[in-house]
Design an enzyme around this catalytic site. Structure first.
Site, PDB file in Angstrom:
ATOM      1  N   TRP A 297       6.178 -10.041   1.178  1.00  0.00           N
ATOM      2  CA  TRP A 297       5.669  -9.319   2.334  1.00  0.00           C
ATOM      3  C   TRP A 297       6.412  -9.816   3.575  1.00  0.00           C
ATOM      4  O   TRP A 297       6.678 -11.011   3.716  1.00  0.00           O
ATOM      5  CB  TRP A 297       4.165  -9.592   2.465  1.00  0.00           C
ATOM      6  CG  TRP A 297       3.486  -8.703   3.463  1.00  0.00           C
ATOM      7  CD1 TRP A 297       3.051  -7.426   3.240  1.00  0.00           C
ATOM      8  CD2 TRP A 297       3.158  -9.020   4.815  1.00  0.00           C
ATOM      9  NE1 TRP A 297       2.483  -6.932   4.374  1.00  0.00           N
ATOM     10  CE2 TRP A 297       2.535  -7.890   5.355  1.00  0.00           C
ATOM     11  CE3 TRP A 297       3.331 -10.136   5.626  1.00  0.00           C
ATOM     12  CZ2 TRP A 297       2.065  -7.833   6.673  1.00  0.00           C
ATOM     13  CZ3 TRP A 297       2.870 -10.093   6.928  1.00  0.00           C
ATOM     14  CH2 TRP A 297       2.246  -8.960   7.447  1.00  0.00           C
TER      15      TRP A 297
ATOM     16  N   GLN B 130       4.168   0.715   2.176  1.00  0.00           N
ATOM     17  CA  GLN B 130       4.441  -0.518   2.902  1.00  0.00           C
ATOM     18  C   GLN B 130       5.600  -1.193   2.191  1.00  0.00           C
ATOM     19  O   GLN B 130       5.540  -1.412   0.969  1.00  0.00           O
ATOM     20  CB  GLN B 130       3.197  -1.423   2.892  1.00  0.00           C
ATOM     21  CG  GLN B 130       2.055  -0.866   3.721  1.00  0.00           C
ATOM     22  CD  GLN B 130       2.301  -1.054   5.209  1.00  0.00           C
ATOM     23  OE1 GLN B 130       2.127  -2.119   5.760  1.00  0.00           O
ATOM     24  NE2 GLN B 130       2.734   0.008   5.862  1.00  0.00           N
TER      25      GLN B 130
ATOM     26  N   ASP C 297       0.794  -1.242   0.000  1.00  0.00           N
ATOM     27  CA  ASP C 297       0.000   0.000   0.000  1.00  0.00           C
ATOM     28  C   ASP C 297       0.822   1.286   0.000  1.00  0.00           C
ATOM     29  O   ASP C 297       1.796   1.383   0.738  1.00  0.00           O
ATOM     30  CB  ASP C 297      -0.839   0.112   1.280  1.00  0.00           C
ATOM     31  CG  ASP C 297      -1.589  -1.127   1.649  1.00  0.00           C
ATOM     32  OD1 ASP C 297      -1.568  -2.090   0.880  1.00  0.00           O
ATOM     33  OD2 ASP C 297      -2.198  -1.124   2.741  1.00  0.00           O
TER      34      ASP C 297
ATOM     35  N   PHE D 192       2.193  -0.848  10.016  1.00  0.00           N
ATOM     36  CA  PHE D 192       1.205  -1.013   8.947  1.00  0.00           C
ATOM     37  C   PHE D 192       0.736   0.345   8.422  1.00  0.00           C
ATOM     38  O   PHE D 192       1.134   1.392   8.890  1.00  0.00           O
ATOM     39  CB  PHE D 192       0.021  -1.846   9.470  1.00  0.00           C
ATOM     40  CG  PHE D 192       0.245  -3.336   9.382  1.00  0.00           C
ATOM     41  CD1 PHE D 192       1.516  -3.891   9.241  1.00  0.00           C
ATOM     42  CD2 PHE D 192      -0.840  -4.210   9.434  1.00  0.00           C
ATOM     43  CE1 PHE D 192       1.707  -5.268   9.150  1.00  0.00           C
ATOM     44  CE2 PHE D 192      -0.672  -5.584   9.346  1.00  0.00           C
ATOM     45  CZ  PHE D 192       0.597  -6.118   9.209  1.00  0.00           C
TER      46      PHE D 192
HETATM   47  C1  FRU Z   1      -3.891  -3.568   2.836  1.00  0.00           C
HETATM   48  C2  FRU Z   1      -3.212  -4.007   4.121  1.00  0.00           C
HETATM   49  C3  FRU Z   1      -3.511  -3.046   5.249  1.00  0.00           C
HETATM   50  C4  FRU Z   1      -2.350  -3.243   6.163  1.00  0.00           C
HETATM   51  C5  FRU Z   1      -1.221  -3.468   5.212  1.00  0.00           C
HETATM   52  C6  FRU Z   1      -0.174  -4.412   5.715  1.00  0.00           C
HETATM   53  O1  FRU Z   1      -3.295  -4.029   1.679  1.00  0.00           O
HETATM   54  O2  FRU Z   1      -3.611  -5.310   4.435  1.00  0.00           O
HETATM   55  O3  FRU Z   1      -4.758  -3.259   5.862  1.00  0.00           O
HETATM   56  O4  FRU Z   1      -2.130  -2.112   6.977  1.00  0.00           O
HETATM   57  O5  FRU Z   1      -1.795  -3.979   4.027  1.00  0.00           O
HETATM   58  O6  FRU Z   1       0.945  -4.426   4.901  1.00  0.00           O
END
Ligand code: FRU
Length: 471
Positions: free
Chosen positions: A52, A44, A28, A87
């Protein structure tokens, strides 16, 4: 163990004019804002693998929304209040200081990724480069008692003398909703309650992520990313959705009365967008140009994910229009190639370069646009003039996406092609498809029709390497 950022092993899919990570993973966009003469975008980010992982906030800034400079990582997880991740969240300026609001993610340590809790934290910066986590974090230590553990992605804005925060959440019946807090100083927050929630049916999702709420053209728009909506015929076909309600926000009762959920982008690769208001008043959006659990072939090369072009939003008849910001025209090299022709059968519109802007203006008739290379078709989209309907097909996924537009005598298609993405804006952003494609050879774009069609085309080669990476 010393951690080393991933290295890029192959640049075949590296985008030329979109925000991408130096290496590693992006999801995000976060904290999109304007501060001290720069647009700032955070994201992110996991620097140590193209996957991830414990979320950091990567950071880039730009004076013109076109040329970006990545900066050192703004937030690194691991402190007591953000042990397992920083996050998504928001940024806001107050008295010359830039404040970031983000979610602290915490696992219970039993190796169950669904067993977690979340809180809301703050960090600040006076120079827009170095960030300090607030010593009294968490500013909201736990979710309210009428909530489950899904409690994330704060969005903060100012209205009159108050600051408001909305947080993506889930009620105790496991339905998606957003909840609101209010503050006078950005530090002490009072819980006001839910602003809006799922209509009580699972069809509106079990968790509403990444909420955003703003005024646009005398209406309020609530933009969010619901998880768990069920697919309906030709809608809601991605793993998770993104869309909006148009309605009215009542600050006294902190409730939002809303219309019907509408998807914002009809492509496979669009999620978790957020908006900011530019100094000149425009509402600008950036999204993640990918989708959870999609294949992302660039992972093999040491990176993954990208952000969309910045897009200006406006409302017409309670429908969101989304078009690339005007600044994107700066990417054009030279005067472009302009043609008017009557098309029978098929015509090659562009080849040789990855970075292209293609504008097609077609008098109402059926047509198909194909992106291909010398070996295979990559994707295609077709217009069915009788039903005002677009159907997009992605060859690598063997999968379709759809959108319907208002009847119009002319169809205008603006396409931004980059090394591994295509963003398709139809009729000034009435309908948009955002897609990734993967080709180790510059793609060709073909236009075809079964009837005779009157067409005007403009093709521009675009600048590349518009992002510089910090050392
Ligand atoms: C959305 C999400 C958010 C969270 C983030 C984690 O894509 O799931 O809700 O904060 O990604 O990386």
């Amino acid at each position: 163990m010393d951690k080393h950022p991933t290295t890029i092993t192959n640049s075949r899919y590296r985008l030329g004019y979109h925000v991408i990570p130096k290496s590693g993973w992006i999801n995000d966009p976060n904290g999109f804002t304007y501060f001290n003469g720069y647009y700032h975008i955070f994201y992110q980010h996991y620097p140590y693998a193209p996957e991830w992982g414990p979320m950091h906030w990567g950071h880039a800034r730009s004076k013109d929304l076109v040329h970006w400079e990545t900066l050192p990582i703004a937030l690194t997880p691991g402190d007591t209040e953000d042990k397992d991740g920083c996050f998504s969240g928001t940024a806001i300026e107050k008295d010359g200081r830039l404040y970031l609001f983000y979610t602290g993610h915490h696992y219970y340590g039993d190796n169950d990724p669904d067993h977690f809790w979340q809180n809301q934290n703050m960090a600040y910066s006076d120079d827009g480069l170095h960030f300090t986590k607030y010593e009294n974090n968490a500013i909201i230590p736990k979710a309210p008692s009428d909530n489950t553990h899904h409690f994330r992605d704060p969005k903060v804005w100012k209205h009159n003398e108050h600051y408001y925060m909305i947080v993506g959440s889930q009620n105790t019946e496991e339905l998606g909703r957003i909840i609101m807090y209010r503050s006078t100083d950005l530090l002490n927050w009072k819980y006001l309650g839910p602003v809006n929630e799922s209509n009580g049916e699972k069809t509106e999702g079990y968790m509403w992520e990444c909420p955003d709420l703003f005024e646009l053209d005398d209406k309020y728009v609530f933009l969010f990313s619901p998880q768990g909506m069920e697919a309906e015929k030709e809608q809601y076909l991605n793993l998770f959705q993104n869309g909006y309600f148009v309605g009215d926000l009542d600050y006294d009762t902190h409730t939002f009365s809303r219309g019907k959920f509408k998807e914002l982008d009809h492509g496979h690769d669009f999620y978790a967008p957020q908006t900011m208001q530019a100094p000149d008043g425009r509402r600008i959006l950036i999204g993640w140009m990918a989708m959870w659990e999609s294949e992302m072939p660039e992972k093999e090369d040491g990176w993954s994910g990208a952000l969309t072009l910045p897009r200006e939003l406006y409302l017409k008849n309670e429908h969101f229009y989304m078009k690339p910001v005007d600044e994107i025209k700066q990417l054009r090299i030279g005067e472009g190639h302009h043609e008017s022709f009557t098309l029978k059968e098929e015509k090659l519109i562009t080849q040789h370069h990855y970075q292209n802007e293609v504008n097609l203006n077609i008098l109402n008739s059926d047509f198909t646009v194909k992106l291909r290379n010398s070996k295979a078709q990559l994707l295609s989209f077709s217009f069915d003039a009788q039903n005002n309907k677009f159907t997009l097909y992605r060859n690598d996924k063997n999968d379709y996406r759809y959108s319907t537009i208002e009847p119009n005598s002319t169809i205008n298609i603006q396409m931004f092609i980059d090394t591994s993405s295509i963003e398709i804006f139809i009729n000034d952003g009435e309908s948009v498809f955002t897609e990734r494609y993967y080709s180790e050879e510059a793609p060709q774009l073909w236009l075809s029709t079964n009837e005779e069609a009157k067409v005007k085309s403009s093709v521009y080669q675009l600048e590349t390497n518009t992002i510089t990476f910090d050392e």
